[in-house]
Design a protein around this motif. Sequence first.
Motif, short mmCIF file in Angstrom:
data_model
loop_
_atom_site.label_atom_id
_atom_site.label_comp_id
_atom_site.label_asym_id
_atom_site.label_seq_id
_atom_site.Cartn_x
_atom_site.Cartn_y
_atom_site.Cartn_z
N ASP A 51 13.18 26.36 14.86
CA ASP A 51 13.08 26.60 13.42
C ASP A 51 12.03 27.66 13.10
O ASP A 51 11.76 27.94 11.93
N ILE A 52 11.40 28.22 14.13
CA ILE A 52 10.31 29.16 13.89
C ILE A 52 10.69 30.54 14.42
O ILE A 52 11.08 30.68 15.58
N GLY A 53 10.58 31.53 13.57
CA GLY A 53 10.95 32.89 14.00
C GLY A 53 9.73 33.74 14.27
O GLY A 53 8.70 33.60 13.61
N PRO A 91 -3.17 34.06 7.21
CA PRO A 91 -2.78 34.08 5.80
C PRO A 91 -1.78 32.98 5.44
O PRO A 91 -1.09 32.46 6.33
N GLY A 147 1.47 30.85 4.27
CA GLY A 147 2.93 31.00 4.40
C GLY A 147 3.40 31.67 5.67
O GLY A 147 4.51 32.18 5.74
N CYS A 148 2.56 31.68 6.72
CA CYS A 148 2.96 32.39 7.95
C CYS A 148 3.37 31.44 9.08
O CYS A 148 3.56 31.88 10.21
N THR A 168 1.80 25.38 9.42
CA THR A 168 2.28 23.98 9.34
C THR A 168 3.51 23.78 10.20
O THR A 168 3.65 22.75 10.88
N LEU A 169 4.40 24.78 10.21
CA LEU A 169 5.60 24.67 11.06
C LEU A 169 5.19 24.51 12.52
O LEU A 169 5.75 23.69 13.24
N ASP A 210 -4.29 20.22 6.73
CA ASP A 210 -4.09 21.56 6.16
C ASP A 210 -5.31 21.86 5.28
O ASP A 210 -5.92 20.94 4.74
N ILE A 234 12.72 36.41 11.86
CA ILE A 234 12.66 35.33 10.85
C ILE A 234 13.89 35.40 9.94
O ILE A 234 14.53 34.39 9.64
N LEU A 284 16.93 34.15 11.65
CA LEU A 284 16.90 32.69 11.73
C LEU A 284 17.29 32.05 10.38
O LEU A 284 18.10 31.12 10.33
N MET A 285 16.74 32.60 9.32
CA MET A 285 17.00 32.01 8.00
C MET A 285 18.45 32.19 7.56
O MET A 285 18.96 31.42 6.77
N GLY A 301 6.32 34.72 6.12
CA GLY A 301 7.55 33.97 6.39
C GLY A 301 8.02 33.26 5.13
O GLY A 301 9.22 33.20 4.84
N SER A 302 7.06 32.76 4.37
CA SER A 302 7.43 32.04 3.16
C SER A 302 8.01 33.00 2.10
O SER A 302 8.94 32.66 1.38
N TYR A 314 11.55 33.65 3.09
CA TYR A 314 12.40 32.51 2.71
C TYR A 314 12.79 32.62 1.24
O TYR A 314 13.95 32.43 0.87
#
Length: 267
Positions: A18-20, A59, A61-62, A65-66, A117, A193, A196-197, A221-222, A225
């Motif tokens: 799930d991670i690009g 930074p 949204g990169c 957490t994933l 986080d 990414i 993948l999305m 990445g966010s 998305y």
Amino acid sequence: MIASQLLEPKSLLTTWEDIGGLTETIKELRETVILPLINRKLFNSRLLQPPKGVLLHGPPGCGKTLLARATASESGMQFINLQVSILTDKWYGESQKLAAAVFSLAVKIQPCIVFIDEIDCFLRTRTGFDHEATAMMKSQFLSLWDGIATRNDCMVVVMGATNRPSDLDSAILRRMPCVFRVNLPNQPQRESILRLMLRNESVSDDVNLETLAGRTDGFSGSDLYELCRTAAITRVREVCNSGNMPLPDGLRAMTKVDFDVALKKLK
Ligand code: ATP
């Protein structure tokens, strides 16, 4: 009660798939965190003990957490997502009890990752202005952490994420010997990414992902998305606005124009 609040359900499982674009970071996480944790016999030397603290910084949204979630699921560990607000919103005394409960739950269900986080909001550099309760809570947290760190048989890892590593107390940094920087994606990473999305979407031939990646310099990445989501939703809006009944069986493919409009909107 506490377990159901803190423990993430398996349905939220994230895997490396799930991670690009973060192949190198994933490789390092596997070598330094996962392999020592799941091969205790092979890594029985004192020098090769799995880390009890891992810091992911970069930074927003990169993918920090994933990465933490995927590390848990790929190594078969439980995942406790400790929201800093849960700790800091509690009354003094209550938050101390909660911190103790978190560590005791983690030990009970180990192997386990305790993910925090925005760890800088909670464990930032101690100043003379810290409220007495905050200072007490921090030192209690650190001593609980030390409690698991000194036990070789204990498979609990604290993973923290932050956008501001320089705000972290040196006492925290010392407890996190594994540090990973997760940067904004470069062009090839953005292309991975996007690929993948959009892997399960119908996308027209006029959409060139290499070119699109080139046009999204500075996107996280966010943000990517959000771009894909905005482009995808245009087609739903078209169907709703057409008033045609019955609704069609499927949506048309996403086109270059959808991405142009979405890019304009987001930029
Ligand atoms: P923050 O610092 O704001 O907590 P973060 O670095 O932890 O952000 P994530 O929560 O991991 O970021 O990512 C947010 C969302 O962005 C993800 O749910 C996913 O949709 C998307 N995303 C970010 N990075 C990637 C990536 N490398 N591959 C695929 N999706 C990504």
